[in-house]
Design a protein around this motif. Sequence first.
Motif, PDB file in Angstrom:
ATOM      1  N   PHE A  78      -3.567   6.774   7.340  1.00 49.28           N
ATOM      2  CA  PHE A  78      -2.692   5.744   6.785  1.00 49.28           C
ATOM      3  C   PHE A  78      -1.517   5.499   7.713  1.00 49.28           C
ATOM      4  O   PHE A  78      -0.889   6.442   8.201  1.00 49.28           O
ATOM      5  CB  PHE A  78      -2.171   6.174   5.403  1.00 49.28           C
ATOM      6  CG  PHE A  78      -1.437   5.100   4.682  1.00 49.28           C
ATOM      7  CD1 PHE A  78      -2.117   4.132   3.960  1.00 49.28           C
ATOM      8  CD2 PHE A  78      -0.054   5.028   4.736  1.00 49.28           C
ATOM      9  CE1 PHE A  78      -1.432   3.122   3.306  1.00 49.28           C
ATOM     10  CE2 PHE A  78       0.642   4.024   4.080  1.00 49.28           C
ATOM     11  CZ  PHE A  78      -0.051   3.065   3.364  1.00 49.28           C
ATOM     12  N   PHE A 119       0.805  -1.225   0.000  1.00 47.96           N
ATOM     13  CA  PHE A 119       0.000   0.000   0.000  1.00 47.96           C
ATOM     14  C   PHE A 119       0.834   1.270   0.000  1.00 47.96           C
ATOM     15  O   PHE A 119       0.311   2.358  -0.198  1.00 47.96           O
ATOM     16  CB  PHE A 119      -0.961   0.012   1.194  1.00 47.96           C
ATOM     17  CG  PHE A 119      -2.098  -0.949   1.028  1.00 47.96           C
ATOM     18  CD1 PHE A 119      -3.091  -0.706   0.096  1.00 47.96           C
ATOM     19  CD2 PHE A 119      -2.159  -2.098   1.793  1.00 47.96           C
ATOM     20  CE1 PHE A 119      -4.141  -1.594  -0.067  1.00 47.96           C
ATOM     21  CE2 PHE A 119      -3.207  -2.990   1.638  1.00 47.96           C
ATOM     22  CZ  PHE A 119      -4.208  -2.734   0.709  1.00 47.96           C
ATOM     23  N   LYS A 120       2.140   1.149   0.205  1.00 47.06           N
ATOM     24  CA  LYS A 120       2.985   2.344   0.295  1.00 47.06           C
ATOM     25  C   LYS A 120       3.031   3.117  -1.023  1.00 47.06           C
ATOM     26  O   LYS A 120       2.911   4.347  -1.029  1.00 47.06           O
ATOM     27  CB  LYS A 120       4.404   1.958   0.726  1.00 47.06           C
ATOM     28  CG  LYS A 120       5.211   3.150   1.197  1.00 47.06           C
ATOM     29  CD  LYS A 120       6.585   2.736   1.654  1.00 47.06           C
ATOM     30  CE  LYS A 120       6.519   2.276   3.095  1.00 47.06           C
ATOM     31  NZ  LYS A 120       7.847   2.000   3.656  1.00 47.06           N
ATOM     32  N   PRO A 152       0.801   3.239  -3.668  1.00 42.16           N
ATOM     33  CA  PRO A 152      -0.424   4.011  -3.921  1.00 42.16           C
ATOM     34  C   PRO A 152      -0.562   5.201  -2.968  1.00 42.16           C
ATOM     35  O   PRO A 152      -1.005   6.278  -3.370  1.00 42.16           O
ATOM     36  CB  PRO A 152      -1.551   3.002  -3.681  1.00 42.16           C
ATOM     37  CG  PRO A 152      -0.924   1.676  -3.878  1.00 42.16           C
ATOM     38  CD  PRO A 152       0.510   1.826  -3.448  1.00 42.16           C
ATOM     39  N   TYR A 153      -0.157   5.027  -1.721  1.00 42.06           N
ATOM     40  CA  TYR A 153      -0.229   6.128  -0.750  1.00 42.06           C
ATOM     41  C   TYR A 153       0.660   7.287  -1.196  1.00 42.06           C
ATOM     42  O   TYR A 153       0.255   8.449  -1.148  1.00 42.06           O
ATOM     43  CB  TYR A 153       0.193   5.640   0.641  1.00 42.06           C
ATOM     44  CG  TYR A 153       0.474   6.765   1.612  1.00 42.06           C
ATOM     45  CD1 TYR A 153      -0.569   7.458   2.211  1.00 42.06           C
ATOM     46  CD2 TYR A 153       1.782   7.146   1.916  1.00 42.06           C
ATOM     47  CE1 TYR A 153      -0.315   8.498   3.094  1.00 42.06           C
ATOM     48  CE2 TYR A 153       2.043   8.182   2.792  1.00 42.06           C
ATOM     49  CZ  TYR A 153       0.995   8.854   3.381  1.00 42.06           C
ATOM     50  OH  TYR A 153       1.253   9.885   4.238  1.00 42.06           O
TER      51      TYR A 153
END
Length: 126
Positions: free
Chosen positions: A110, A46-47, A49-50
């Motif tokens: 997040f 997820f890093k 896309p974040y």
Amino acid sequence: MFKESVEFNLQNILPSLSVRAVTGSAFSQARYKVKPEVFRDLLEFFKEPYCGLEKKLWKGHILLAGDGSTLNLPASKDIEAYFGVHSVNQLGTKRYLARALLIYDVLNNFIVSGHISSMKTGEKTF
């Protein structure tokens, strides 16, 4: 934070997620099978896309918060080998603890980073 039994929470939470309910015992047994690497891999997944998201800012800056905590760990040979024994009570029961740290982007909801270590690592060092 669960204040009720695992069984009670599973019966209330899982149906709202359209997931078949399981027993508390099945949940407890299954969580021991989860490999720690899955959490590191999920964070990495997820890093990217974040990083690409347009983020909410506070006065032009990303607002991060860090939270450290102590975790009680289940007894196992692997846990003892990696984290060590924190203490032994009068009955000879070993207690295993770990220190955890999460860095959280407050405005964008997040977890940016997470770490777990033995209790030998101080919070300031972490």
